[in-house]
Design a protein around this motif. Structure first.
Motif: not given
Length: 156
Positions: A17-19, A41-44, A46-53
């Protein structure tokens, strides 16, 4: 300025993924196009982990209440509102003493605060009061949340 999120393919064929940030700018009277392509990639991840938490907390079968360091409530999960009858709006910014039944000894609160302010986890039971006046017993575990510098920023 225009921002797009897309997937690009690396030389090895993997997609990332790129912006893409692009825009026009004027330098010495000449209009130019500029742009950046950032690997997010790293931001995506992290965001997926935050959504899961976040979903784990929101859907937890236990009541979860978070306060700031002044004991003002900053978050309650849906189980909390179901159990107590209070809405989130009714408790945000208030202190947990709102739920006190008046039956807990002062020493219980003194021990609780001494433990969590020292960075430890306090465990015990409270007799609390629901919005409708009913009393209920709650087994609690209260811990500090630390920032990157080791300072207490919240209690959960």
């Amino acid at each position: 300025m225009v921002v797009h999120t897309r997937y690009h393919r690396r030389k090895d064929g993997t997609k990332i993924p790129v912006q893409i940030i692009s825009g026009r700018l004027v330098v010495e009277g000449r209009e130019m196009a500029s742009g950046f392509v950032l690997d997010i990639s790293d931001r995506m991840k992290s965001e997926a982990r935050l959504r899961s938490l976040s979903k784990a907390v929101e859907n937890n079968p236990a009541t979860i209440l978070i306060t700031d360091t002044q004991a003002r409530i900053v978050y309650v999960n849906p189980k909390f509102t179901t159990l107590t009858g209070y809405t989130e709006e009714e408790v945000l910014g208030r202190k947990p003493s709102l739920f006190s039944s008046g039956q807990n000894p002062r020493v219980l609160y003194d021990d609780l605060w001494a433990t969590i302010l020292a960075g430890g986890t306090w465990k015990g039971e409270f007799s609390n009061r629901k919005k409708n006046g009913d009393i209920y017993w709650e087994s609690a575990s209260i811990s500090p949340i630390f920032d990157e510098d080791g300072r207490i920023v919240n209690f959960v």
